[in-house]
Design a protein around this motif. Structure first.
Motif, PDB file in Angstrom:
ATOM      1  N   MET A   1      38.030  44.697  38.185  1.00 17.59           N
ATOM      2  CA  MET A   1      37.122  44.453  37.062  1.00 17.59           C
ATOM      3  C   MET A   1      35.855  43.780  37.572  1.00 17.59           C
ATOM      4  SD  MET A   1      39.475  41.408  35.468  1.00 17.59           S
ATOM      5  CE  MET A   1      40.954  42.222  36.113  1.00 17.59           C
ATOM      6  N   GLU A   2      34.791  43.985  36.850  1.00 12.45           N
ATOM      7  CA  GLU A   2      33.543  43.308  37.193  1.00 12.45           C
ATOM      8  C   GLU A   2      33.607  41.868  36.730  1.00 12.45           C
ATOM      9  OE1 GLU A   2      29.675  45.670  37.251  1.00 12.45           O
ATOM     10  OE2 GLU A   2      30.777  46.599  35.598  1.00 12.45           O
ATOM     11  N   GLU A   3      33.102  40.990  37.561  1.00  7.83           N
ATOM     12  CA  GLU A   3      33.051  39.575  37.215  1.00  7.83           C
ATOM     13  C   GLU A   3      31.764  39.006  37.807  1.00  7.83           C
ATOM     14  OE1 GLU A   3      35.908  35.876  38.162  1.00  7.83           O
ATOM     15  OE2 GLU A   3      36.801  37.406  36.867  1.00  7.83           O
ATOM     16  N   GLY A   4      30.758  38.873  36.954  1.00  2.16           N
ATOM     17  CA  GLY A   4      29.453  38.439  37.435  1.00  2.16           C
ATOM     18  C   GLY A   4      28.822  39.503  38.311  1.00  2.16           C
ATOM     19  N   ASN A   5      28.361  39.099  39.473  1.00  5.01           N
ATOM     20  CA  ASN A   5      27.731  40.019  40.408  1.00  5.01           C
ATOM     21  C   ASN A   5      28.691  40.469  41.501  1.00  5.01           C
ATOM     22  OD1 ASN A   5      25.199  40.034  39.131  1.00  5.01           O
ATOM     23  ND2 ASN A   5      24.634  38.097  40.134  1.00  5.01           N
ATOM     24  N   CYS A   6      29.955  40.615  41.149  1.00 12.48           N
ATOM     25  CA  CYS A   6      30.938  41.094  42.120  1.00 12.48           C
ATOM     26  C   CYS A   6      32.096  41.734  41.372  1.00 12.48           C
ATOM     27  CB  CYS A   6      31.413  39.961  43.029  1.00 12.48           C
ATOM     28  SG  CYS A   6      32.412  38.714  42.189  1.00 12.48           S
ATOM     29  N   TYR A   7      33.079  42.156  42.116  1.00 15.34           N
ATOM     30  CA  TYR A   7      34.299  42.739  41.543  1.00 15.34           C
ATOM     31  C   TYR A   7      35.486  41.842  41.861  1.00 15.34           C
ATOM     32  CZ  TYR A   7      31.542  47.008  41.073  1.00 15.34           C
ATOM     33  OH  TYR A   7      30.581  47.923  40.726  1.00 15.34           O
ATOM     34  N   LYS A   8      36.345  41.670  40.873  1.00 10.17           N
ATOM     35  CA  LYS A   8      37.623  41.008  41.112  1.00 10.17           C
ATOM     36  C   LYS A   8      38.669  42.092  41.312  1.00 10.17           C
ATOM     37  CE  LYS A   8      39.963  38.854  37.805  1.00 10.17           C
ATOM     38  NZ  LYS A   8      40.363  37.775  36.851  1.00 10.17           N
ATOM     39  N   VAL A   9      39.350  42.058  42.441  1.00  7.87           N
ATOM     40  CA  VAL A   9      40.338  43.068  42.800  1.00  7.87           C
ATOM     41  C   VAL A   9      41.703  42.388  42.851  1.00  7.87           C
ATOM     42  CG1 VAL A   9      41.041  44.772  44.519  1.00  7.87           C
ATOM     43  CG2 VAL A   9      38.602  44.332  44.126  1.00  7.87           C
ATOM     44  N   VAL A  10      42.624  42.863  42.023  1.00  5.44           N
ATOM     45  CA  VAL A  10      43.952  42.268  41.925  1.00  5.44           C
ATOM     46  C   VAL A  10      44.922  43.089  42.764  1.00  5.44           C
ATOM     47  CG1 VAL A  10      45.754  41.488  40.362  1.00  5.44           C
ATOM     48  CG2 VAL A  10      43.367  41.531  39.584  1.00  5.44           C
ATOM     49  N   VAL A  11      45.580  42.427  43.705  1.00  8.97           N
ATOM     50  CA  VAL A  11      46.421  43.107  44.693  1.00  8.97           C
ATOM     51  C   VAL A  11      47.836  42.541  44.655  1.00  8.97           C
ATOM     52  CG1 VAL A  11      46.694  43.698  47.132  1.00  8.97           C
ATOM     53  CG2 VAL A  11      44.395  43.470  46.162  1.00  8.97           C
ATOM     54  N   ARG A  12      48.809  43.448  44.643  1.00  8.58           N
ATOM     55  CA  ARG A  12      50.219  43.031  44.664  1.00  8.58           C
ATOM     56  C   ARG A  12      50.851  43.361  46.005  1.00  8.58           C
ATOM     57  NH1 ARG A  12      52.872  45.575  40.036  1.00  8.58           N
ATOM     58  NH2 ARG A  12      52.940  47.447  41.324  1.00  8.58           N
ATOM     59  N   ASP A  13      51.474  42.372  46.612  1.00  7.32           N
ATOM     60  CA  ASP A  13      52.253  42.563  47.831  1.00  7.32           C
ATOM     61  C   ASP A  13      53.574  43.222  47.421  1.00  7.32           C
ATOM     62  OD1 ASP A  13      54.070  42.267  49.956  1.00  7.32           O
ATOM     63  OD2 ASP A  13      53.086  40.446  50.670  1.00  7.32           O
ATOM     64  N   ASN A  14      53.788  44.463  47.838  1.00 11.29           N
ATOM     65  CA  ASN A  14      54.996  45.178  47.419  1.00 11.29           C
ATOM     66  C   ASN A  14      56.268  44.598  48.020  1.00 11.29           C
ATOM     67  OD1 ASN A  14      53.652  46.977  45.756  1.00 11.29           O
ATOM     68  ND2 ASN A  14      53.326  48.472  47.387  1.00 11.29           N
ATOM     69  N   GLY A  15      56.126  43.829  49.093  1.00 14.55           N
ATOM     70  CA  GLY A  15      57.300  43.209  49.700  1.00 14.55           C
ATOM     71  C   GLY A  15      57.758  41.965  48.966  1.00 14.55           C
ATOM     72  N   THR A  16      56.792  41.090  48.648  1.00 14.05           N
ATOM     73  CA  THR A  16      57.121  39.807  48.006  1.00 14.05           C
ATOM     74  C   THR A  16      56.834  39.813  46.505  1.00 14.05           C
ATOM     75  OG1 THR A  16      54.899  38.900  48.370  1.00 14.05           O
ATOM     76  CG2 THR A  16      56.517  38.631  50.150  1.00 14.05           C
ATOM     77  N   HIS A  17      56.104  40.840  46.040  1.00 13.83           N
ATOM     78  CA  HIS A  17      55.666  40.964  44.642  1.00 13.83           C
ATOM     79  C   HIS A  17      54.655  39.882  44.253  1.00 13.83           C
ATOM     80  CE1 HIS A  17      58.717  44.017  44.126  1.00 13.83           C
ATOM     81  NE2 HIS A  17      59.638  43.183  44.554  1.00 13.83           N
ATOM     82  N   LYS A  18      54.129  39.182  45.228  1.00 15.56           N
ATOM     83  CA  LYS A  18      53.091  38.190  44.966  1.00 15.56           C
ATOM     84  C   LYS A  18      51.787  38.894  44.623  1.00 15.56           C
ATOM     85  CE  LYS A  18      50.514  34.407  47.146  1.00 15.56           C
ATOM     86  NZ  LYS A  18      50.298  33.630  48.400  1.00 15.56           N
ATOM     87  N   VAL A  19      51.085  38.373  43.629  1.00 14.92           N
ATOM     88  CA  VAL A  19      49.814  38.952  43.186  1.00 14.92           C
ATOM     89  C   VAL A  19      48.680  38.011  43.594  1.00 14.92           C
ATOM     90  CG1 VAL A  19      48.424  39.613  41.187  1.00 14.92           C
ATOM     91  CG2 VAL A  19      50.858  40.196  41.275  1.00 14.92           C
ATOM     92  N   THR A  20      47.646  38.567  44.222  1.00 16.42           N
ATOM     93  CA  THR A  20      46.499  37.792  44.701  1.00 16.42           C
ATOM     94  C   THR A  20      45.210  38.419  44.192  1.00 16.42           C
ATOM     95  OG1 THR A  20      47.724  37.248  46.720  1.00 16.42           O
ATOM     96  CG2 THR A  20      45.349  36.859  46.739  1.00 16.42           C
ATOM     97  N   GLU A  21      44.262  37.590  43.831  1.00 11.78           N
ATOM     98  CA  GLU A  21      42.946  38.058  43.398  1.00 11.78           C
ATOM     99  C   GLU A  21      41.945  37.898  44.534  1.00 11.78           C
ATOM    100  OE1 GLU A  21      42.094  35.665  40.008  1.00 11.78           O
ATOM    101  OE2 GLU A  21      43.509  36.715  38.694  1.00 11.78           O
ATOM    102  N   TYR A  22      41.226  38.975  44.816  1.00 11.88           N
ATOM    103  CA  TYR A  22      40.176  38.962  45.819  1.00 11.88           C
ATOM    104  C   TYR A  22      38.851  39.260  45.125  1.00 11.88           C
ATOM    105  CZ  TYR A  22      44.003  39.373  49.204  1.00 11.88           C
ATOM    106  OH  TYR A  22      45.139  39.157  49.933  1.00 11.88           O
TER     107      TYR A  22
END
Length: 439
Positions: A125-146
């Motif tokens: 999704m767009e957030e200000g002047n950049c993109y927020k990219v939500v990524v899920r680790d398929n091994g641990t199922h942990k979700v991280t925002e970049y």
């Protein structure tokens, strides 16, 4: 990584296109990039890595050479590192085995620090002047925002399964993309039918033709096309896969571009002459002495539906030229029905209303591969969404050709870096597509 660290670019998907981009970025820029793929490792069409099948473009169309022939990630450097230079020299061919291309790409992946496998991008999704990219680790199922200034979509394609051909057991009815996964059970059928007319159909037919004597199945090839036709491979014809033609094609109107794709279909969807010759050579040799073979090859025939019967499957067929309808029974069915762009589920939700569309399925793309937003201030945007997929309508018949992947990535890198990191190559062909009125 700290949550709010801002990357320069995030690549979604790691196929040959984004892998090329990752290698070119890492070798010659200071751009901070990460690439994510949901699969556990790089595998290029694993279901079609058939023995003795070749890439359909010369080895020079590797991941980097058109941008930098001196690159450490070139195919020739791969050969040198594998102690295979002399073997390739004596191989004496421009086209390389498909399995070797896959191994070469895996070799490049091992050297890159920016590629992450088993990580799935689940939202952007767009957030200000950049993109927020939500990524899920398929091994641990942990979700991280970049967070990243730019995003590049390279999610590849997915099998096209026509209406009336889905929902059946995969071991019996499957797309060519799963051919090798089910081959052991396929060859146990008494009648095997291949549906489709392109290179994949021909390669599967040839592979099963070679093994027919071992298993004694009847092998059938049905296609809606007017014939089993070869790919246009003349040298001047290949110039339609040059960047110069893409420059011309892109400036045409949408209707002109769609019409041009139809006229150039023989450049995209035919079969390699070597494959066709290999098939014919087997058929000819088996015909000696008026020997009858268990082969059926019929073009001009579309399959309207496949349904289960007591033993095997019945194909509802129509020879469309003479309007003849008939039923054809088969134990195993392989669908060589092509591919469609694999657009993530979040894409339309997040960007469908923001971007311009040329029709209901094809979004508008700039010459340098950016999505075109409805916002009139698009030209002043500091962050961009690039796409390396769903491009045939905007960039022509060569949109999926490996030979043009590097040129695409050169334009993306130069645009992101705001400088000429890699020079573009133009005026590279003998053909021209409009007349200079001043000449």
């Amino acid at each position: 990584m700290r949550k709010k660290e801002l990357l320069d670019v995030i690549g979604i998907g790691i196929g040959p296109y984004n892998l090329s981009l990752a290698a070119l970025i890492e070798e010659k820029t200071d751009l901070n990039a990460k690439f994510f793929d949901q699969t556990s490792q790089f595998e290029w069409h694993p279901g079609m890595l058939i023995d003795l099948t070749d890439l359909q473009v010369p080895f020079i169309a590797d991941l980097v050479t058109f941008a930098n022939p001196k690159s450490q990630y070139s195919f020739l450097n791969y050969l040198h590192s594998q102690n295979r230079m002399y073997q390739f020299f004596f191989f004496h061919r421009l086209e390389i085995p498909r399995q070797e291309y896959n191994h070469y790409a895996q070799w490049v992946v091992e050297q890159l620090s920016s590629c992450y496998f088993d990580y799935e991008v689940i939202d952007v999704m767009e957030e200000g002047n950049c993109y927020k990219v939500v990524v899920r680790d398929n091994g641990t199922h942990k979700v991280t925002e970049y967070y990243s200034r730019h995003v590049v979509l390279g999610t590849g394609t997915k099998p096209l399964v026509l209406e009336g051909m889905s929902g059946l057991p995969q071991e019996d009815v499957h797309h060519t993309s799963h051919y090798l996964f089910h081959k052991d059970t396929t060859v146990k059928g008494s009648v095997i039918t291949i549906i489709g007319s392109g290179q994949s159909a021909a390669e599967v037919f040839y592979d099963l033709l070679k093994e027919q004597d071992k298993h004694e199945y009847h092998l059938t090839w049905l296609t809606r096309s007017e014939g089993i036709l070869q790919l246009e491979s003349s040298k001047l014809g290949q110039e339609f896969f040059a960047p110069d033609y893409i420059d011309y094609f892109h400036q045409l109107s949408f209707n002109q571009r769609i019409a041009a794709l139809d006229t150039l279909d023989h450049l995209r969807n035919g079969i390699d002459p070597v494959t066709l010759n290999n098939i014919y050579n087997i058929l000819y040799n088996r015909s000696i002495g008026d020997k009858k073979d268990n082969i059926t090859i019929q073009p001009l025939t579309e399959i309207e539906e496949i349904f289960k019967i007591e033993e095997g499957y019945s194909l509802k067929c129509r020879q469309w030229q003479v309007e003849q309808s008939f039923q054809y029974e088969s134990d195993k069915v392989i669908l060589a029905t092509g591919y469609i762009p694999n657009i993530p589920s979040w894409f339309n939700n997040r960007f469908g209303e923001k971007i311009q569309w040329e029709d209901e399925k094809r979004f508008k793309v700039s010459r340098d591969y950016k999505l075109v937003y409805k916002d009139e201030k698009e030209h002043s945007r500091s962050h961009h969404f690039y796409t390396l997929k769903n491009l045939e309508h905007s960039h022509g018949a060569g949109a999926t050709n490996l030979g043009l992947a590097v040129d695409r990535n050169i334009q993306v890198i130069n645009d992101i870096a705001r400088e000429e990191v890699y020079p573009l190559q133009r005026n590279t062909i003998f053909s021209q597509f409009t007349m200079d009125q001043d000449s």
